[in-house]
Write a protein that holds these residues in place. Structure first.
Motif: not given
Lengths: 344, 447
Positions: A45-47, A49, A74
């Protein structure tokens, strides 16, 4: 425990829960879409968006809003946090922007893509995407690469969610693929030109949110919505053996893991994730190999669902109603000489 | 004569060697700090001095140090960010090349203050020759007993290493730097946790710019309160400015923060005016990522006050009429400069340097570059300007690390202040099109 308000709904969740997990507990449309986050994989996660949300109030202690939208997958909740997802038009616009970026270089070859019908990006595009692209340039293309006998890699469709990299890191014994190159041309690849050969490598197909990694044994055999999912299990020495068989007629076309409503592999009774091994996935393709549990309950949102057929039934009913006033065999007046080939 | 702290011995031949550095008062701060001061006292001095991070963001250094977690039995690290890659910035290179010992002295004192037993200088790959200079200086310091076990009999041990990067702009972002230092792919980490809690190898880490660490030496030499008297209230001390572009005397200058921008550009002591007697058109005040400002806004704020070289004065008016001091990469453009061509160069840079981890930056930077190339080529459309604006607003603030903003801000500022120039490129392509230039651009784009 922390009290968090998401889109005016307040719930209490254990400390350390992410905003996205809290929103999933509430459920429905409030849960932000996730393309790269996978709760069963650590550090995912976090990539992508897409799950960004607006934090209006950081916590009860520090009520300042967060200056930028945050990745809900995240960001952990704080007591007294106030989050806006679908009730903030600004946030929805930001998300539409992210969806546009994800689709920018995507080939949109859904008609020939095996993932179509169970593709997260397709769902996301239907919900948040625009009808037309504003991108006037040729789309990015990668050289095709062979990564082994079971998995087909189509890099043009990839959105670089890193899920397959995390699968290889966390559930197989030795990762031989990863992200090479940088920026726009970064791609999933093996180093160098190896075949991915591992008992659990097939799970990369299940976690892939798009059609970048597909099952070579199912390639071009059928469309997802023509196949019927059935839950089954077998006593497998390597894995949990809990699978979903995809039938067309009497034939098992494909074996996958069992996915829950968020598109993630379900848990076993003991809480571990029911990843399946390559033997179950690629080699056991006959009904006699399996103990059938019964048809899968399919999410209504999915095109594979009964909803789809209900939709067809409605169309059929409409058509019948129209035909009712105009029964079969009625001649339609096309005007004099309309069917005369000599008539200009 | 202006106040000089870091470069005060710049005229001395051989200052990069330890004997000459010592003869000019070098390492006296180290002896004073290690023998007479406690780590807490050093932290207090740095806090009092009001020193702000010189890498670009301008975060108060004392505050950053005080955030460092200090759990028992876990090592702490100080990492010096010498991955100076912002276009237009070359101050750290100058400082490290000519004054390696002031950085090393600053590293030792700062590591002592933070309780770090191992410290790293992460230097960009293109500065390999400076890495050699630093390594020689570190060797000298080891031999003189300023590094290693029991430094100068104080009982404090420190090992200092130089690590050369591979030349990626993104590795100047502190978490990407730590990833790279650990030997991984230089992708920024998702924050929180911040490096002060979990940084290098998961241990508490402080990452500071070269100039910030070097500035600790004069602060301890004169005392934090005395240092705070230099400069303005919110921008204390001196700052190295790398001046480049259409000026008579490009170079690295140490200025006292708070001098007027006009004086910096036109005085003989600094830039010496615009070259060729031309008029000033625009200035990028703090490295390529900060918003560009036209001449009338860089010399005077929107309220008509003269603009100063300080964090708060350059930031006056927000991004509508202001900019940032950033890393101090001061790029001056004369009246003949094409803002669109300049912007294309910046956009191409950010496209090339995007790490590709998160989608807005990976896809958006390339898109902006392609649109700008199209406008330069004379195939532009009026709608493209609004499209550029829309793309930059959709990148800004949506990314993991500040590279997204760094790519978006120059585009936003160029359109905000120089929209008519974009329109001219689109309306009169035949007037502006320079075929030779265009083919050069295409060649570089395909290469």
């Amino acid at each position: 425990m922390a009290k968090v308000t998401i889109d005016d709904i307040t719930i209490e969740v254990p400390d350390g829960t992410s905003i996205l997990e809290a929103a999933r507990i509430i459920g429905g449309d409030i849960a932000p879409p996730a393309m790269c986050y996978y709760s069963k994989l650590k550090t995912s996660g976090g990539y992508c968006r897409t799950c960004i949300v607006k934090v209006e109030q950081g916590s009860a202690k520090d009520p300042r809003p967060m200056p930028k939208p945050v990745a809900s997958c995240r960001t952990t909740v704080m007591d007294g946090m106030v989050v806006r997802n679908i009730t903030s038009p600004e946030n929805l616009e930001a998300r539409a922007g992210v969806v546009e970026f994800l689709l920018l270089n995507h080939p949109l070859d859904c008609p020939i893509c095996d993932q179509a019908g169970e593709c997260d990006l397709q769902d996301l595009a239907y919900k948040h995407g625009e009808e037309e692209t504003r991108y006037q340039f040729p789309r990015r293309e990668f050289e095709p690469e062979d990564i082994g006998p079971y998995i087909k890699l189509n890099m043009n469709r990839c959105i670089l969610c890193y899920r397959c990299v995390k699968v290889a890191d966390q559930i197989t014994d030795g990762r031989c693929h990863g992200v090479v190159n940088r920026g726009e041309v970064s791609q999933i690849s093996t180093y160098i030109e190896q075949a991915i050969d591992n008992d659990f490598s097939g799970n990369m197909i299940d976690v892939c949110p798009v059609g970048a990694l597909t099952d070579k044994t199912f390639r071009f055999k059928s469309r997802v919505w023509y196949t019927k999912p059935v839950d089954a299990h077998r006593d497998c020495p390597k894995c949990s053996g809990k699978v979903r068989l995809w039938y067309q007629g009497e034939e098992v076309l494909r074996v996958t893991g069992r996915k829950d409503q968020w598109g993630e592999i379900e848990n076993n009774e003991d809480g571990s994730t029911a990843w399946i091994c390559n033997d179950c996935r690629f080699d056991k393709k006959e009904t006699k190999d399996w103990v059938i549990e019964g048809p899968t309950h399919v999410n209504r949102r999915s095109v594979i669902s009964a909803n789809h057929y209900e939709g067809l039934a409605a169309i059929k009913a409409d058509t019948l109603r129209m035909l009712g006033s105009q029964p079969h065999g009625v001649k339609v007046d096309l005007g004099e000489g309309a069917l005369d080939p000599n008539n200009e | 004569m202006s106040k000089k702290l870091l470069l005060k011995n710049d005229h001395i031949e051989g200052i990069h060697t330890l004997p000459i550095y010592r003869a000019n008062g070098g390492y006296s701060v180290l002896e004073k700090a290690l023998k007479t001061m406690s780590p807490e006292a050093i932290l207090e001095e740095v806090k009092t001095s009001g020193l702000r991070g010189r890498g670009g963001a301008g975060f108060p250094t004392g505050l950053k140090w005080s955030f460092l977690a200090k759990p028992e039995g876990v090592p702490r690290y100080l990492v010096c960010n010498a991955d100076e890659s912002e276009p237009g910035t070359l101050k750290d290179r100058y400082l490290m090349e000519r004054h390696p010992h002031i950085l090393i002295e600053g590293m030792i004192v700062s590591s002592f203050a933070l309780g770090a037993k191992t410290s790293y200088i992460y230097i960009r790959g293109e500065y390999f020759y400076i890495a050699r200079i630093l390594e020689i200086a570190i060797k000298e310091a080891y031999e003189a007993g300023f590094l290693g076990k029991n430094i100068q009999g104080s009982g404090y041990d420190l090992d200092l290493y130089v690590q050369v990067g591979a030349g990626a702009y993104i590795c100047g972002e502190e978490t990407a730097l730590l990833e790279s230092l650990e030997g991984k792919r230089g992708n920024p980490r998702i924050k929180p946790p911040f490096p002060a809690i979990a940084g290098l190898y998961g241990c508490p880490t402080v990452v500071n710019n070269v100039e910030t660490i070097a500035a600790v030496v004069p602060i301890l030499e004169m005392g934090g309160a005395e240092y705070a008297k230099i400069g303005t209230e919110k921008s204390t001390g001196t700052k190295l400015i790398s001046a480049s572009g259409h000026i008579n005397k490009p170079g690295v200058y140490e200025i006292e923060l708070g001098i007027p921008v006009e004086e910096f550009i036109y005085s003989e002591e600094y830039c010496g005016g615009i070259s060729g007697g031309k008029k000033l058109k625009a200035v990028v005040a703090g490295g390529s990522s900060v918003p560009i400002l036209p001449a009338e806004l860089i010399l005077k704020t929107s309220a008509g006050e003269p603009r100063m070289m300080s964090y708060e004065s350059l930031g006056d008016g927000g991004f509508l009429t202001g900019t940032m001091l950033g890393s101090g990469g001061f790029i001056v453009m004369d009246e003949d400069t094409s803002i669109v061509k300049n912007l294309y160069t910046f956009a191409r840079f950010y496209h090339h340097e995007s790490c590709g981890q998160c989608s807005p930056c990976r896809e958006g930077t390339g898109w902006m570059e392609k649109i700008l190339l199209k406008i330069l080529d004379g195939r532009g459309d009026m709608k493209d300007i609004d499209l550029l604006w829309d793309i930059q607003s959709k990148i800004e603030g949506k990314t993991i690390c500040p590279l997204g903003e760094a790519a978006a801000w120059p585009v936003a500022a160029a359109i905000r202040h120089f929209r008519s120039e974009f329109e001219e490129y689109i309306q009169y392509p035949e007037k502006i099109r320079d075929i030779k230039h265009y083919y050069r651009l295409q060649e570089t784009a395909t290469a």
